[in-house]
Design a protein around this motif. Structure first.
Motif, mmCIF file in Angstrom:
data_model
loop_
_atom_site.group_PDB
_atom_site.id
_atom_site.type_symbol
_atom_site.label_atom_id
_atom_site.label_comp_id
_atom_site.label_asym_id
_atom_site.label_seq_id
_atom_site.Cartn_x
_atom_site.Cartn_y
_atom_site.Cartn_z
ATOM 1 N N HIS A 71 172.199 -34.928 26.868
ATOM 2 C CA HIS A 71 173.291 -34.481 27.748
ATOM 3 C C HIS A 71 174.219 -33.592 26.938
ATOM 4 O O HIS A 71 174.595 -33.953 25.829
ATOM 5 N N TRP A 72 174.577 -32.491 27.521
ATOM 6 C CA TRP A 72 175.577 -31.635 26.868
ATOM 7 C C TRP A 72 176.935 -31.903 27.537
ATOM 8 O O TRP A 72 177.644 -31.002 27.966
ATOM 9 N N GLU A 120 178.711 -28.641 29.244
ATOM 10 C CA GLU A 120 178.634 -27.331 28.602
ATOM 11 C C GLU A 120 178.430 -26.214 29.633
ATOM 12 O O GLU A 120 177.406 -26.178 30.321
ATOM 13 N N ARG A 121 179.394 -25.361 29.746
ATOM 14 C CA ARG A 121 179.355 -24.177 30.614
ATOM 15 C C ARG A 121 179.093 -24.465 32.092
ATOM 16 O O ARG A 121 178.830 -23.540 32.857
ATOM 17 N N GLY A 122 179.059 -25.732 32.460
ATOM 18 C CA GLY A 122 178.951 -26.065 33.873
ATOM 19 C C GLY A 122 177.559 -26.003 34.474
ATOM 20 O O GLY A 122 177.393 -26.132 35.681
ATOM 21 N N TYR A 123 176.535 -25.852 33.637
ATOM 22 C CA TYR A 123 175.189 -25.701 34.198
ATOM 23 C C TYR A 123 174.722 -26.930 34.971
ATOM 24 O O TYR A 123 173.854 -26.820 35.818
ATOM 25 N N ALA A 124 175.214 -28.104 34.593
ATOM 26 C CA ALA A 124 174.710 -29.322 35.228
ATOM 27 C C ALA A 124 175.797 -30.006 36.063
ATOM 28 O O ALA A 124 175.772 -31.207 36.243
ATOM 29 N N GLY A 125 176.738 -29.228 36.558
ATOM 30 C CA GLY A 125 177.794 -29.813 37.388
ATOM 31 C C GLY A 125 178.794 -30.575 36.540
ATOM 32 O O GLY A 125 179.060 -30.229 35.385
ATOM 33 N N ARG A 126 179.359 -31.644 37.126
ATOM 34 C CA ARG A 126 180.292 -32.502 36.391
ATOM 35 C C ARG A 126 179.508 -33.641 35.761
ATOM 36 O O ARG A 126 178.466 -34.057 36.271
ATOM 37 N N SER A 127 180.039 -34.153 34.669
ATOM 38 C CA SER A 127 179.328 -35.207 33.951
ATOM 39 C C SER A 127 179.183 -36.476 34.788
ATOM 40 O O SER A 127 180.074 -36.842 35.562
ATOM 41 N N LEU A 128 178.054 -37.137 34.585
ATOM 42 C CA LEU A 128 177.833 -38.440 35.229
ATOM 43 C C LEU A 128 178.696 -39.528 34.568
ATOM 44 O O LEU A 128 179.035 -40.535 35.180
ATOM 45 N N TRP A 129 179.022 -39.321 33.313
ATOM 46 C CA TRP A 129 179.767 -40.359 32.581
ATOM 47 C C TRP A 129 181.249 -40.256 32.911
ATOM 48 O O TRP A 129 181.875 -39.236 32.651
ATOM 49 N N ASP A 130 181.774 -41.326 33.449
ATOM 50 C CA ASP A 130 183.197 -41.348 33.763
ATOM 51 C C ASP A 130 183.914 -42.069 32.623
ATOM 52 O O ASP A 130 184.144 -43.275 32.666
ATOM 53 N N TRP A 131 184.230 -41.299 31.581
ATOM 54 C CA TRP A 131 184.777 -41.904 30.363
ATOM 55 C C TRP A 131 186.099 -42.613 30.622
ATOM 56 O O TRP A 131 186.418 -43.596 29.959
ATOM 57 N N SER A 132 186.856 -42.127 31.618
ATOM 58 C CA SER A 132 188.151 -42.774 31.838
ATOM 59 C C SER A 132 187.957 -44.167 32.433
ATOM 60 O O SER A 132 188.768 -45.063 32.210
ATOM 61 N N ARG A 133 186.882 -44.372 33.207
ATOM 62 C CA ARG A 133 186.674 -45.707 33.806
ATOM 63 C C ARG A 133 185.804 -46.609 32.939
ATOM 64 O O ARG A 133 185.897 -47.835 33.042
ATOM 65 N N ASN A 166 169.773 -31.791 33.103
ATOM 66 C CA ASN A 166 170.410 -31.066 34.209
ATOM 67 C C ASN A 166 171.068 -32.044 35.174
ATOM 68 O O ASN A 166 171.315 -31.720 36.328
ATOM 69 N N ILE A 167 171.356 -33.244 34.672
ATOM 70 C CA ILE A 167 171.867 -34.293 35.556
ATOM 71 C C ILE A 167 173.377 -34.353 35.481
ATOM 72 O O ILE A 167 173.958 -34.351 34.398
ATOM 73 N N GLY A 168 173.975 -34.389 36.653
ATOM 74 C CA GLY A 168 175.430 -34.511 36.715
ATOM 75 C C GLY A 168 175.809 -35.515 37.782
ATOM 76 O O GLY A 168 175.000 -36.360 38.187
#
Ligand code: GCV
Length: 593
Positions: free
Chosen positions: A46-47, A55-68, A333-335
Motif C-alpha cells: 500500500h502506498w 500516493e498521488r490519489g491513484y487508489a482513492g482514499r486509504s482503507l486504513w482509518d488511522w484516527s479510529r 489499488n485498494i482504497g
C-alpha cells in the motif's frame, strides 16, 4: 470431497480453490488439484499515508482509518478474506515515501490491531521504514548505518515492534530515491543500509525488502541505466534476509517496458519483482486496462541469464539461481471505495496479481475467464464478451498512449493524459527527455552510439535489442532513434506506423465499448452503467491522446496523417492549454470536452 494440507492456511487456500471451482462451474465430482505457491512472500504494497491519502490519489482514499484504529472496521476482515482467497500473504501497510511516525508506540498499537485481524487469514504485516527515523523520532543526530548508536536504535525499535506484532514480516525501504533519505547521505552503500536492518531483523526471522528503484539527476546520463549500475556491483554483498525489490521495467510502470535488466544479473541476491496494480500511468480508474498481459509479459520474458528458459519468473521464484527467499510485490489499488478499487475492472487486476503471485505461469486469459465467471456470470456470451474486452485492453492502451516503445509521454505531475511537449526542471521527469523527437526522427538511442543501456542485458537479448533488424517493433523507440521516414517491417514509414498505432488504440476502445453495449440486460444495471460510463471516458481520452501526440510530433516530422487516421478534433494549442499547472497533484487535470 477432501481438502488437505500440511498447514491450516493451506486448508484455507484449498477451500478457496474448491469454491473457485464451484463458482466457475467446473465439474466438482471429478475435481482434483494439487497446488503450491511458487514464491514465498506474495505481498500487496500500500502506498498509503498516515493522513488518509494514498500516493498521488491513484487508489482513492486509504482503507486504513488511522484516527479510529485500533478500532476495527469490518472492512478490514473482508479485505483480509479477499486477499487470502487469491493467496496473498503479506501487506505493507504504508507508503514507501515513508513517515517515521508509524514506528512510534501510538501507531504500533494500531498496526498490531490490523495484524490481529489479518493473522487468521495467513497474512503478515510489514511496514515501510524511513531511513532517517533515528533522527526524526529517535533524537539522534545521524542515521549513518555504520554508526553504533544508530544500529542500536534500530535494534531496539525492531525488538519493540515484535513486542506489538510477534510475527511482524519486516521492512520495505525506499532509500536515496526521489528525495528519500538513505545510506548514501553518509557515503555508505545500499548494501550497508539494507544489512543494518537485516541484521536487526534476523533474530526475529524478519526480512528487509530494499527497493532498487533509484536514479540520480540524469541530465547527462540515461535514467533507465541507473538502477542496474548502482545495484549489479553489489551482488553478493547483501545478507540472506535482504530481498532486492525491483520494478518490472527499468523506468517506471509504463504501459510497456522491456523487463528490468537486473533480473538474472544478481545471482547471489534474492530478488523480488514489484508490479503496479494501481494504474498510475494507465488511465487510473476510468480506463479499463486488464494488467495480466503486462504482468505475464515480464514474468515470461527470457533473460538468458543461464541460457534459454531463464525467465524472469524463474529468477524470482528462486529456481534459476537457487535463492531461498522469494517474493512478489504488487502496488495496491485498494482504497476505501465501496467496490474497493474505484472501478469494477480494477478488481480484476488485484485478482490477477494474486493469481500470478501464486503461479506466474498462469495465462492471462484463464485468469480473466475465472474472474469474469466469479464476478459477473457463467453465461457463455457474457464470459466470451468480457474476456475478449479484457484481453485486448492492454494493447489498446499501449497503442493510444505509448506505442512502438515510446514511454513517459504522460503529464508530469499527475501521470494522466498526454503531455509529450512537457519539460520540467528535473530533466528525467520530462516527456521530451524520453521521446527525443527532432526533425530527423524519434526515440532514445540506447545502443552503443547512445547510452548503451542495452549492454545491461545478457546476450542474445542484448544483440537482439541493439540491432534495428531484430529489435521487436513494440520496443523499437525504447532502444533506437529512428528517422520519421524509415521503413518499418510492414513497409510503411515510421510516421505512418506510429499514426496507425494511435488510431488502432482508439478503434479498439470503440470496439470494446460496442462489445460492452451488447451486455445490457445480461448483467446488473449498476455495473453495466458504471462500465459504460468509464468506457465512454476512455474512448474520448484515447482520441485526446492520439490527437495531442500526433499533432505535437507532426511539428517535427512535417508528415501528413496517413489514410485511416481520423483528423484531430482540436488544434495543438487547444491541447497545450490543457496542461496542468506545475505544482498540482491531482489524479486528473482538466477533462476534455
Ligand atoms: C511512491 C513513481 C511515482 C511515485 C512513486 C515512485 C516510487 O515515481 O510517480 O509517486 O512514489 O514511483 O515507486 O517510489
Amino acid at each position: 470431497m477432501i481438502v488437505a494440507s500440511t498447514t491450516d492456511i493451506g486448508v484455507l487456500y484449498g477451500t478457496f480453490a474448491l469454491l473457485r471451482a464451484v463458482q466457475t462451474q467446473r465439474p466438482v465430482s471429478a475435481f482434483s488439484m494439487k497446488s503450491a505457491p511458487r514464491v514465498r512472500r506474495r505481498l500487496l504494497d500500500h502506498w498509503d499515508n498516515l493522513d488518509g491519502t494514498v500516493e498521488r490519489g491513484y487508489a482513492g482514499r486509504s482503507l486504513w482509518d488511522w484516527s479510529r484504529l485500533p478500532a476495527i472496521s469490518p472492512r478490514y476482515r473482508d479485505y483480509a478474506r479477499a486477499n487470502a482467497s487469491i493467496g496473498i500473504n503479506g501487506i505493507v501497510l504504508t507508503n514507501v515515501n515513508a513517515n517515521a511516525k508509524v514506528l512510534t508506540p501510538a501507531y504500533l498499537a494500531k498496526v498490531a490491531a490490523l495484524a490481529d485481524v489479518f493473522r487468521p487469514y495467513g497474512i503478515t504485516v510489514y511496514l515501510t521504514a524511513r531511513f532517517s527515523a533515528p533522527i526524526e523520532i529517535g533524537g539522534l543526530t545521524t542515521a549513518d548505518p555504520l554508526d553504533s548508536r544508530v544500529r542500536a536504535w534500530w535494534r531496539a525499535k525492531i525488538d519493540e515492534i515484535y513486542g506489538y506484532v510477534p510475527d511482524f514480516g519486516g521492512f520495505l525501504v525506499k532509500a536515496n530515491s526521489e528525495g528519500q533519505p538513505g545510506p548514501q547521505d553518509y557515503h555508505r552503500s545500499h548494501a550497508d543500509g539494507a544489512n543494518m536492518f537485516a541484521e536487526a531483523l534476523a533474530p526475529h526471522h524478519g526480512v528487509v525488502m530494499w527497493r532498487a528503484f533509484v536514479y540520480r539527476s540524469a541530465l547527462a546520463e540515461d535514467r533507465v541505466r541507473q538502477s542496474y549500475d548502482e545495484f549489479a556491483p553489489l551482488d553478493g554483498h547483501f545478507r540472506s534476509n535482504v530481498l532486492l525489490q525491483t520494478k518490472n521495467g527499468p523506468l517506471d510502470f509504463q504501459p510497456r517496458e522491456p523487463f528490468h535488466p537486473l533480473f538474472g544479473a544478481m545471482p547471489k541476491t534474492a530478488q523480488m519483482i514489484e508490479l503496479q496494480i494501481t494504474k498510475e500511468y494507465l488511465g487510473e480508474d476510468s480506463h479499463l486496462v486488464y494488467l495480466a498481459p503486462l504482468f505475464s509479459e515480464v514474468l515470461t520474458a527470457e533473460t538468458y541469464a543461464r541460457g534459454p528458459g531463464s525467465t524472469v519468473g524463474r529468477v524470482i521464484d528462486g529456481t534459476l539461481q537457487g535463492q531461498r527467499e522469494t517474493g512478489m510485490a504488487g502496488v495496491s489499488n485498494i482504497g476505501s471505495d465501496t467496490n474497493w478499487t474505484g472501478s469494477e475492472f480494477n478488481q480484476a487486476n488485484w485478482y490477477a496479481y494474486g493469481r500470478l503471485a501464486w503461479d506466474h505461469g498462469l495465462s492471462p486469459d484463464s485468469i480473466a475467464d475465472e474472474w469474469v465467471r466469479m464476478s459477473f456470470s457463467n453465461d457463455s456470451t457474457v464470459v466470451r464478451t468480457i474476456v475478449h474486452i479484457m484481453l485486448v485492453s492492454r494493447e489498446a492502451a499501449v497503442n493510444y498512449m505509448t506505442p512502438l516503445g515510446l514511454a513517459h509521454l504522460m503529464g508530469t505531475n499527475h501521470h494522466y493524459g498526454p503531455a509529450p511537449w512537457a519539460r520540467v526542471t528535473r530533466a528525467d521527469w520530462s516527456p521530451v527527455y524520453f521521446h527525443r523527437a527532432d526533425s530527423a526522427g524519434i526515440g532514445f538511442d540506447r545502443t552503443i552510439t547512445g547510452s548503451n543501456a542495452v549492454a545491461q542485458y545478457f546476450p542474445p537479448v542484448r544483440n537482439r535489442y541493439a540491432d534495428r533488424a531484430t529489435v521487436p517493433e513494440h520496443l523499437l523507440l525504447w532502444f533506437h532513434h529512428v528517422a520519421w521516414t524509415d521503413q518499418m517491417r510492414s513497409g510503411r514509414t515510421l510516421w505512418d506506423e506510429l499514426a496507425l498505432h494511435y488510431q488502432a488504440g482508439v478503434d479498439t476502445v470503440r470496439a470494446m465499448r460496442h462489445a460492452w453495449s451488447s451486455l445490457r440486460g445480461k448483467i446488473d444495471d449498476e455495473r453495466f452503467t458504471e462500465t459504460e460510463r468509464f468506457l465512454s471516458i476512455q474512448e474520448r481520452e484515447a482520441r485526446w491522446w492520439r490527437d495531442a501526440v500526433l499533432q505535437y510530433f507532426a511539428t517535427f516530422s512535417h508528415q501528413p496523417l496517413p489514410i485511416g487516421v481520423e483528423p484531430p478534433a482540436h488544434s495543438l494549442s487547444y491541447y497545450l492549454a490543457l496542461r496542468c499547472p506545475r505544482d498540482e497533484h491531482k489524479p486528473r487535470c482538466e477533462a476534455i470536452p
